[in-house]
Design an enzyme around this catalytic site. Structure first.
Site, PDB file in Angstrom:
ATOM      1  CG  HIS A 122      -1.908   0.962   1.410  1.00  0.00           C
ATOM      2  ND1 HIS A 122      -1.674   2.246   1.827  1.00  0.00           N
ATOM      3  CD2 HIS A 122      -3.236   0.870   1.193  1.00  0.00           C
ATOM      4  CE1 HIS A 122      -2.826   2.907   1.852  1.00  0.00           C
ATOM      5  NE2 HIS A 122      -3.793   2.090   1.478  1.00  0.00           N
ATOM      6  CG  ASP A 200       0.661  -2.542   6.276  1.00  0.00           C
ATOM      7  OD1 ASP A 200      -0.313  -2.664   7.049  1.00  0.00           O
ATOM      8  OD2 ASP A 200       0.601  -1.895   5.219  1.00  0.00           O
ATOM      9  CD  GLN A 203      -6.747  -4.636   4.179  1.00  0.00           C
ATOM     10  OE1 GLN A 203      -7.664  -5.356   4.578  1.00  0.00           O
ATOM     11  NE2 GLN A 203      -6.953  -3.386   3.802  1.00  0.00           N
ATOM     12  CE  LYS A 226      -7.221  -0.120   6.263  1.00  0.00           C
ATOM     13  NZ  LYS A 226      -7.961   0.176   5.038  1.00  0.00           N
ATOM     14  CB  CYS A 364      -3.691   3.243  -1.613  1.00  0.00           C
ATOM     15  SG  CYS A 364      -4.946   4.461  -1.288  1.00  0.00           S
TER      16      CYS A 364
HETATM   17  N1  PMP Z   1      -1.668  -0.863   4.640  1.00  0.00           N
HETATM   18  C1  PMP Z   1      -2.598  -1.623   4.050  1.00  0.00           C
HETATM   19  C2  PMP Z   1      -2.221  -3.006   3.574  1.00  0.00           C
HETATM   20  C3  PMP Z   1      -3.893  -1.134   3.892  1.00  0.00           C
HETATM   21  O1  PMP Z   1      -4.823  -1.873   3.300  1.00  0.00           O
HETATM   22  C4  PMP Z   1      -4.197   0.168   4.369  1.00  0.00           C
HETATM   23  C5  PMP Z   1      -5.582   0.768   4.207  1.00  0.00           C
HETATM   24  N2  PMP Z   1      -6.196   0.515   2.988  1.00  0.00           N
HETATM   25  C6  PMP Z   1      -3.204   0.910   4.984  1.00  0.00           C
HETATM   26  C7  PMP Z   1      -1.944   0.350   5.106  1.00  0.00           C
HETATM   27  C8  PMP Z   1      -3.443   2.280   5.516  1.00  0.00           C
HETATM   28  O2  PMP Z   1      -4.340   2.244   6.579  1.00  0.00           O
HETATM   29  P1  PMP Z   1      -4.935   3.600   7.181  1.00  0.00           P
HETATM   30  O3  PMP Z   1      -5.469   4.381   6.011  1.00  0.00           O
HETATM   31  O4  PMP Z   1      -6.012   3.132   8.099  1.00  0.00           O
HETATM   32  O5  PMP Z   1      -3.832   4.293   7.883  1.00  0.00           O
END
Ligand code: PMP
Length: 405
Positions: A122, A200, A203, A226, A364
């Site tokens: 991401h 990270d 997910q 999430k 993203c």
């Molecule tokens: N890493 C991953 C794998 C994600 O899916 C996301 C959110 N889509 C993020 C980081 C960022 O999370 P946040 O926007 O809640 O900070």
């Protein structure tokens, strides 16, 4: 027994209609819905407890502090961290990764040193490192993936490590492909070479039991929203020895021990990294969400979502001209696809008209889109309250949209 019908009653939003059609919410990788217990806990705190936390001598402040610190303990137990000092509250995964990127690069890296990420990250696990690359001249390297959306083998990971590699930062689960990466093996391999690893967990934390001691990760980042908690709250887990070594991230109240014009000293862990008034109502909401998931059982949630994912992939394969992205043997709760040459935005917009909420676009993850050779995909992602009937509705919806082109 895992009673999904009963579980859905905890989420009133799932009963609503959009365009006079029952809502089928399959955008859970972006954010999940919140159960009543989370909403009730936060409302109750604002109604009856609200006061700023820490240092307050009065009753309400102490009560709010107790709830806030109890939430930290709930998070600690949820990920099996050794100590509450290792649990830092942030605004989310993004802020947690930025915190490590800034403080780790500043204190542990020199120009020319390398951070290793993967091709499936991401943007929040790419751009913070790129900012440091620009500022400090560190180098961001990325591990390739194969056509099924899996990382190259651990043996190959080793070939990307050099004597300049100072940190590996990888997604536990890809938000586009659903691939579950072999983080435990990568951590072992990295540690044999003295390299720390950031996971990270944005997910993975909502979908599986994470044990930071078993994984032996040095850092773990995840987001409350999430995993059925409120927005604006997240967690950075860090091993105590690392957090002790890193300098503060932001300056302000809460994170200091003593301030003078000559010299300022900082609070002990974890407060050193928590400048300013924390979102103490959100931490209580997050803890309530964790307890909710635990009451259902993380293993049961995982088994239910694994079954949904397997069923969805199987059904998707019956659709003509279906192109699935991410066919890793270990995959979780995310199905990305395109049908023929139908644009992802058209597919998403038309599914929406049928009441089906999916996400479209680059998710993203521009570098991953480049690797896949597409501008975007359609993504359906599952949560503990989704059903096979909803997947049937998705599949029927895709067939209907496809017939229009
Ligand atoms: N890493 C991953 C794998 C994600 O899916 C996301 C959110 N889509 C993020 C980081 C960022 O999370 P946040 O926007 O809640 O900070």
């Amino acid at each position: 027994m895992y009673d999904v019908k009963k579980i859905r009653e905890d989420f009133p939003i799932l009963q609503r209609e959009v365009y006079k059609k029952p809502l089928v919410y399959l955008d859970n990788a972006a954010t999940t819905q919140k159960p009543l217990c989370v909403l009730d806990a936060m409302r109750e705190e604002y109604l009856n407890v609200n006061a700023n936390v820490h240092r307050g001598v009065h009753y309400l402040s102490q009560q709010a502090t107790d709830l806030h610190e109890a939430a930290r303990e709930t998070v600690r137990a949820f990920i099996n961290a050794r100590k509450i000092e290792e649990v830092v509250f942030t605004r989310g995964t993004t802020e947690a990764i930025n915190l490590v990127a800034q403080t780790f690069c500043e204190s542990q890296m020199k120009a020319g040193d390398e951070v290793l990420v993967t091709d499936m990250e991401h943007h929040s696990n790419i751009v913070p490192w790129q900012l440091q690359a620009k500022k400090m001249g560190i180098v961001v390297k990325h591990l390739p993936i194969d056509d099924k959306g899996c990382l190259v083998s651990c043996h190959d990971v080793a070939t990307y490590i050099t004597e300049r590699t100072k940190l590996i930062s990888i997604a536990h689960v890809s938000n586009v492909l659903g691939t579950i990466n072999p983080v435990k093996d990568i951590i072992k391999l990295a540690h044999e070479r003295g390299i720390p690893v950031l996971v990270d967990g944005a997910q993975s934390a909502p979908h599986m039991k994470i044990d930071v001691q078993d994984l032996d990760c040095d850092f773990l980042a995840f987001s409350g929203h999430k995993m059925y908690g409120p927005t604006g709250i997240g967690v950075l887990y860090g091993k105590e020895e690392w957090l002790e070594k890193l300098p503060p991230y932001q300056g302000g109240g809460e994170m200091i021990d003593k301030v003078s014009w000559e010299k300022t000293t900082f609070e002990r862990l974890p407060f050193k990294f928590e400048a300013g008034t924390p979102d103490y109502v959100a931490t209580h909401g997050l803890a309530t969400a964790i307890k909710y998931m635990e009451s259902l059982g993380m293993e049961n949630i995982e088994a239910h979502e694994q079954e949904l994912t397997r069923y969805c992939m199987e059904q998707m394969r019956t659709i003509p001209n279906m192109r699935l992205f991410g066919e890793a043997p270990h995959k979780d709760a995310v199905v990305s696809f395109l049908v023929g040459d139908i644009h992802h935005l058209d597919m998403g917009t038309l599914l929406d008209r049928l009441g089906i909420a999916v996400r479209t676009g680059h998710h993203c993850a521009h570098p991953l889109m480049d690797r896949l050779g597409v501008t975007g995909t359609v993504r359906a992602s599952f949560a503990l309250y989704n059903t096979k009937e909803e997947i049937d509705a998705l599949v029927a919806g895709i067939r209907r949209v496809s017939a229009m082109f």
